[in-house]
Motif scaffolding. Structure first.
Motif, PDB file in Angstrom:
ATOM      1  N   MET A 137       0.791  -1.219   0.000  1.00 29.65           N
ATOM      2  CA  MET A 137       0.000   0.000   0.000  1.00 29.65           C
ATOM      3  C   MET A 137       0.831   1.280   0.000  1.00 29.65           C
ATOM      4  O   MET A 137       0.374   2.320  -0.481  1.00 29.65           O
ATOM      5  N   ASP A 138       2.047   1.241   0.548  1.00 27.75           N
ATOM      6  CA  ASP A 138       2.781   2.479   0.815  1.00 27.75           C
ATOM      7  C   ASP A 138       3.965   2.734  -0.102  1.00 27.75           C
ATOM      8  O   ASP A 138       4.670   3.732   0.064  1.00 27.75           O
ATOM      9  N   ILE A 139       4.229   1.857  -1.048  1.00 33.88           N
ATOM     10  CA  ILE A 139       5.309   2.078  -2.009  1.00 33.88           C
ATOM     11  C   ILE A 139       4.724   1.949  -3.415  1.00 33.88           C
ATOM     12  O   ILE A 139       4.091   0.944  -3.721  1.00 33.88           O
ATOM     13  N   PRO A 140       4.916   2.955  -4.275  1.00 38.57           N
ATOM     14  CA  PRO A 140       4.399   2.841  -5.645  1.00 38.57           C
ATOM     15  C   PRO A 140       5.294   1.943  -6.497  1.00 38.57           C
ATOM     16  O   PRO A 140       6.499   1.800  -6.239  1.00 38.57           O
ATOM     17  N   TRP A 141       4.693   1.333  -7.499  1.00 33.29           N
ATOM     18  CA  TRP A 141       5.477   0.573  -8.471  1.00 33.29           C
ATOM     19  C   TRP A 141       6.321   1.527  -9.304  1.00 33.29           C
ATOM     20  O   TRP A 141       5.894   2.631  -9.635  1.00 33.29           O
ATOM     21  N   ALA A 142       7.536   1.085  -9.638  1.00 28.88           N
ATOM     22  CA  ALA A 142       8.440   1.872 -10.482  1.00 28.88           C
ATOM     23  C   ALA A 142       8.909   1.000 -11.643  1.00 28.88           C
ATOM     24  O   ALA A 142       8.802  -0.233 -11.607  1.00 28.88           O
ATOM     25  N   LEU A 143       9.433   1.645 -12.670  1.00 28.33           N
ATOM     26  CA  LEU A 143       9.969   0.904 -13.805  1.00 28.33           C
ATOM     27  C   LEU A 143      11.088  -0.021 -13.346  1.00 28.33           C
ATOM     28  O   LEU A 143      11.821   0.279 -12.398  1.00 28.33           O
ATOM     29  N   GLY A 144      11.222  -1.142 -14.013  1.00 23.66           N
ATOM     30  CA  GLY A 144      12.200  -2.143 -13.618  1.00 23.66           C
ATOM     31  C   GLY A 144      13.612  -1.874 -14.085  1.00 23.66           C
ATOM     32  O   GLY A 144      14.466  -2.766 -14.028  1.00 23.66           O
ATOM     33  N   ASN A 145      13.893  -0.648 -14.516  1.00 24.08           N
ATOM     34  CA  ASN A 145      15.212  -0.347 -15.073  1.00 24.08           C
ATOM     35  C   ASN A 145      16.189   0.120 -13.997  1.00 24.08           C
ATOM     36  O   ASN A 145      16.849   1.152 -14.141  1.00 24.08           O
ATOM     37  N   VAL A 146      16.292  -0.647 -12.892  1.00 24.23           N
ATOM     38  CA  VAL A 146      17.240  -0.299 -11.835  1.00 24.23           C
ATOM     39  C   VAL A 146      18.670  -0.552 -12.278  1.00 24.23           C
ATOM     40  O   VAL A 146      19.617  -0.113 -11.623  1.00 24.23           O
ATOM     41  N   THR A 147      18.847  -1.274 -13.347  1.00 22.01           N
ATOM     42  CA  THR A 147      20.174  -1.517 -13.883  1.00 22.01           C
ATOM     43  C   THR A 147      20.108  -1.437 -15.400  1.00 22.01           C
ATOM     44  O   THR A 147      19.051  -1.629 -16.004  1.00 22.01           O
ATOM     45  N   LYS A 148      21.226  -1.108 -16.011  1.00 19.48           N
ATOM     46  CA  LYS A 148      21.333  -1.043 -17.463  1.00 19.48           C
ATOM     47  C   LYS A 148      22.400  -2.031 -17.917  1.00 19.48           C
ATOM     48  O   LYS A 148      23.497  -2.063 -17.338  1.00 19.48           O
ATOM     49  N   PRO A 149      22.132  -2.850 -18.944  1.00 23.58           N
ATOM     50  CA  PRO A 149      20.885  -2.954 -19.698  1.00 23.58           C
ATOM     51  C   PRO A 149      19.745  -3.495 -18.846  1.00 23.58           C
ATOM     52  O   PRO A 149      19.981  -4.234 -17.885  1.00 23.58           O
ATOM     53  N   SER A 150      18.528  -3.115 -19.223  1.00 26.56           N
ATOM     54  CA  SER A 150      17.367  -3.377 -18.396  1.00 26.56           C
ATOM     55  C   SER A 150      16.518  -4.511 -18.952  1.00 26.56           C
ATOM     56  O   SER A 150      16.691  -4.941 -20.100  1.00 26.56           O
ATOM     57  N   VAL A 151      15.587  -4.978 -18.108  1.00 24.60           N
ATOM     58  CA  VAL A 151      14.612  -5.971 -18.542  1.00 24.60           C
ATOM     59  C   VAL A 151      13.612  -5.321 -19.491  1.00 24.60           C
ATOM     60  O   VAL A 151      13.542  -4.093 -19.622  1.00 24.60           O
ATOM     61  N   ALA A 152      12.781  -6.139 -20.128  1.00 25.35           N
ATOM     62  CA  ALA A 152      11.789  -5.636 -21.068  1.00 25.35           C
ATOM     63  C   ALA A 152      10.704  -4.844 -20.342  1.00 25.35           C
ATOM     64  O   ALA A 152      10.508  -4.982 -19.127  1.00 25.35           O
ATOM     65  N   ASN A 153       9.999  -4.005 -21.093  1.00 26.06           N
ATOM     66  CA  ASN A 153       8.868  -3.272 -20.530  1.00 26.06           C
ATOM     67  C   ASN A 153       7.831  -4.243 -19.980  1.00 26.06           C
ATOM     68  O   ASN A 153       7.574  -5.296 -20.560  1.00 26.06           O
ATOM     69  N   GLY A 154       7.230  -3.851 -18.843  1.00 25.59           N
ATOM     70  CA  GLY A 154       6.216  -4.708 -18.232  1.00 25.59           C
ATOM     71  C   GLY A 154       6.676  -5.411 -16.985  1.00 25.59           C
ATOM     72  O   GLY A 154       5.898  -6.132 -16.361  1.00 25.59           O
ATOM     73  N   CYS A 155       7.943  -5.191 -16.607  1.00 24.70           N
ATOM     74  CA  CYS A 155       8.454  -5.694 -15.331  1.00 24.70           C
ATOM     75  C   CYS A 155       8.667  -4.497 -14.418  1.00 24.70           C
ATOM     76  O   CYS A 155       9.452  -3.595 -14.741  1.00 24.70           O
ATOM     77  N   LEU A 156       7.962  -4.446 -13.287  1.00 22.88           N
ATOM     78  CA  LEU A 156       7.991  -3.312 -12.373  1.00 22.88           C
ATOM     79  C   LEU A 156       8.567  -3.746 -11.031  1.00 22.88           C
ATOM     80  O   LEU A 156       8.530  -4.928 -10.680  1.00 22.88           O
ATOM     81  N   ILE A 157       9.088  -2.782 -10.248  1.00 20.82           N
ATOM     82  CA  ILE A 157       9.674  -3.131  -8.957  1.00 20.82           C
ATOM     83  C   ILE A 157       9.260  -2.146  -7.877  1.00 20.82           C
ATOM     84  O   ILE A 157       8.835  -1.018  -8.152  1.00 20.82           O
ATOM     85  N   LYS A 158       9.395  -2.612  -6.623  1.00 23.39           N
ATOM     86  CA  LYS A 158       9.337  -1.768  -5.433  1.00 23.39           C
ATOM     87  C   LYS A 158      10.582  -2.103  -4.617  1.00 23.39           C
ATOM     88  O   LYS A 158      10.734  -3.239  -4.153  1.00 23.39           O
ATOM     89  N   LEU A 159      11.463  -1.149  -4.426  1.00 23.27           N
ATOM     90  CA  LEU A 159      12.691  -1.391  -3.684  1.00 23.27           C
ATOM     91  C   LEU A 159      12.392  -1.407  -2.186  1.00 23.27           C
ATOM     92  O   LEU A 159      11.825  -0.457  -1.645  1.00 23.27           O
ATOM     93  N   LEU A 160      12.783  -2.478  -1.500  1.00 24.53           N
ATOM     94  CA  LEU A 160      12.512  -2.639  -0.075  1.00 24.53           C
ATOM     95  C   LEU A 160      13.747  -2.431   0.790  1.00 24.53           C
ATOM     96  O   LEU A 160      13.649  -1.909   1.905  1.00 24.53           O
ATOM     97  N   ASN A 161      14.909  -2.844   0.293  1.00 26.38           N
ATOM     98  CA  ASN A 161      16.137  -2.682   1.072  1.00 26.38           C
ATOM     99  C   ASN A 161      17.323  -2.609   0.127  1.00 26.38           C
ATOM    100  O   ASN A 161      17.350  -3.305  -0.901  1.00 26.38           O
ATOM    101  N   PHE A 162      18.305  -1.762   0.486  1.00 26.50           N
ATOM    102  CA  PHE A 162      19.486  -1.587  -0.357  1.00 26.50           C
ATOM    103  C   PHE A 162      20.703  -1.428   0.530  1.00 26.50           C
ATOM    104  O   PHE A 162      20.696  -0.647   1.478  1.00 26.50           O
ATOM    105  N   ASN A 163      21.749  -2.211   0.250  1.00 27.66           N
ATOM    106  CA  ASN A 163      23.012  -2.113   0.965  1.00 27.66           C
ATOM    107  C   ASN A 163      23.966  -1.249   0.142  1.00 27.66           C
ATOM    108  O   ASN A 163      24.371  -1.661  -0.952  1.00 27.66           O
TER     109      ASN A 163
END
Length: 330
Positions: A137-163
Motif C-alpha cells: 500500500m505504501d510504495i508505488p510501483w516503479a519501472l524495472g530499469n534499476v540496472t542497465k541494460p534493463s529488462v523488457a517493458n512490463g516488469c515493475l519493482i518496489k525497492l525494499l532494502n538496499f546495501n
C-alpha cells in the motif's frame, strides 16, 4: 554464498516441519527453501499457529520478513499481507503474536535462525538500519530499469532494502499480464525469488507458480521469460545486479564467468590488469584506504563512525592494531 542452485521449487509440494530451535516457542512451523551449510543462513516459509506469541528479543543474524497471508501483531501494531521488515542483527523487536495465524517469508542473511530474549538492543546493533513498511500500500510501483541494460517493458519493482556497500537489494517485482522477454541472462551475483502470487515461465525451468522459489548462484543462464496472467514476487540479490544478456542457451557458468571478465577487461583495462597481476592478486580483496584511514575525533585513537556508507562501522575486525611488544594496546 554456499547455497546450492535450487530451481524450480514450490513450497506447496512439501509439508511444514515444527520449529525446534530455542527461543521461538510453540506453534511455529517452517518449510526450508534454501540453506547455507557454511553459515546457517537460510530462507524459509513459516506458518505461525493461532495464538502464537514470541517474547521480545533479537536475532544474532540480520533478518528479513514478509507477511504473506494473515495478520502479525508486532508490539501492539497490526501488520497485514505485504508488510516487510528489515531487522539488523541485535535489534530487539517487541513481542510478536498472531490471533488467527499467519504465513511469513522468513530470511536470515548472516547466520542460522536465532532468538535471544531481551527488552533492549544489543550494544553493537545498527539500530538506525531497521525499517518496516506496508509494501503493497505504501510504495508505488516503479519501472524495472534499476540496472542497465534493463529488462523488457512490463516488469515493475518496489525497492525494499538496499546495501550501499555491496549494492545487495531486496525488492518486490511484478510481471504484468503477457510480459515476455526473449533473451537469456546471467548475473555476477546470486539471485533469489519467491512467488507471492501468480505464475511465470522460464525456458530452462518451466512454470513457477504461487509459492514457487529459486536460489540461483551467479553465472547460471536463465531465460527467455514470460507470464501470461502476471505475477508478484519478492526478489533478492547479494551484490550489484548487472544483466549480461545473450542468445546462447548452451554456455556454461565457467564460460559466463570468463565472458564477464572479458567485458571487465574491455570496460576497465587498467583495473583488470592490476587486479589479476601476480603482485596484486589479493584473495580477500585489496584494502580500501577509506576503511582504515585515521580520523579526527577518534575514540581511543579510532573513529568508529565511518560516514561513507551511511551507517555505523564497528571497529573490531578480529585483530589488534599494534606491533608485538608495543605498550599501546586496545
Amino acid at each position: 554464498m554456499a547455497r546450492p542452485h535450487i530451481e524450480p521449487f514450490c513450497d506447496r509440494d512439501v509439508a511444514f516441519k515444527k520449529m525446534s530451535l530455542a527461543g521461538f516457542g510453540n506453534g511455529m512451523h517452517y518449510k526450508m527453501l534454501s540453506f547455507d551449510p557454511d553459515t546457517g543462513a537460510c530462507s524459509m516459509s513459516v506458518q505461525l499457529d493461532n495464538g502464537y506469541r514470541r517474547a521480545p528479543g533479537f536475532s544474532w543474524s540480520e533478518v528479513e520478513m514478509m507477511v504473506i497471508e494473515g495478520e502479525l501483531t508486532v508490539g501492539g501494531r497490526t501488520c497485514r499481507k505485504g508488510h516487510y521488515f528489515y531487522v539488523p542483527a541485535g535489534y530487539a523487536l517487541p513481542e510478536i503474536s498472531t490471533q488467527d495465524g499467519c504465513l511469513l517469508l522468513f530470511l536470515t542473511n548472516t547466520g542460522e535462525p536465532s532468538h535471544q530474549e531481551s527488552d533492549s538492543h544489543h550494544a553493537l546493533a545498527q539500530t538506525d538500519l531497521y525499517h518496516d513498511v506496508d509494501s503493497y500500500m505504501d510504495i508505488p510501483w516503479a519501472l524495472g530499469n534499476v540496472t542497465k541494460p534493463s529488462v523488457a517493458n512490463g516488469c515493475l519493482i518496489k525497492l525494499l532494502n538496499f546495501n550501499p556497500i555491496s549494492q545487495a537489494m531486496t525488492f518486490l517485482y511484478c510481471m504484468t499480464p503477457n510480459f515476455s522477454q526473449d533473451n537469456i541472462s546471467y548475473h555476477d551475483c546470486a539471485e533469489e525469488s519467491y512467488h507471492l502470487w501468480g505464475t511465470s515461465w522460464m525456458m530452462q525451468f518451466g512454470n513457477l507458480p504461487t509459492g514457487g522459489y529459486f536460489w540461483r548462484p551467479a553465472y547460471i543462464n536463465h531465460g527467455a521469460f514470460a507470464s501470461e496472467f502476471g505475477c508478484i514476487a519478492l526478489g533478492r540479490v547479494d551484490s550489484k545486479l548487472f544483466n549480461h544478456f545473450h542468445y546462447n542457451p548452451w554456455t556454461t557458468p565457467q564460460e559466463n564467468r570468463e565472458r564477464s571478465a572479458a567485458r571487465l577487461y574491455k570496460r576497465d583495462p587498467l583495473l583488470y590488469r592490476w587486479a589479476v597481476s601476480q603482485n596484486h592478486n589479493h584473495p580477500h580483496s585489496p584494502q580500501d584506504f577509506e576503511d582504515t584511514m585515521s580520523r579526527r575525533g577518534a575514540e581511543q585513537g579510532h573513529d568508529n563512525e565511518h560516514k561513507t556508507d551511511g551507517s555505523r562501522h564497528d571497529h573490531w575486525h578480529g585483530h589488534n592494531h599494534y606491533d608485538d611488544g608495543s605498550a599501546y594496546k586496545h
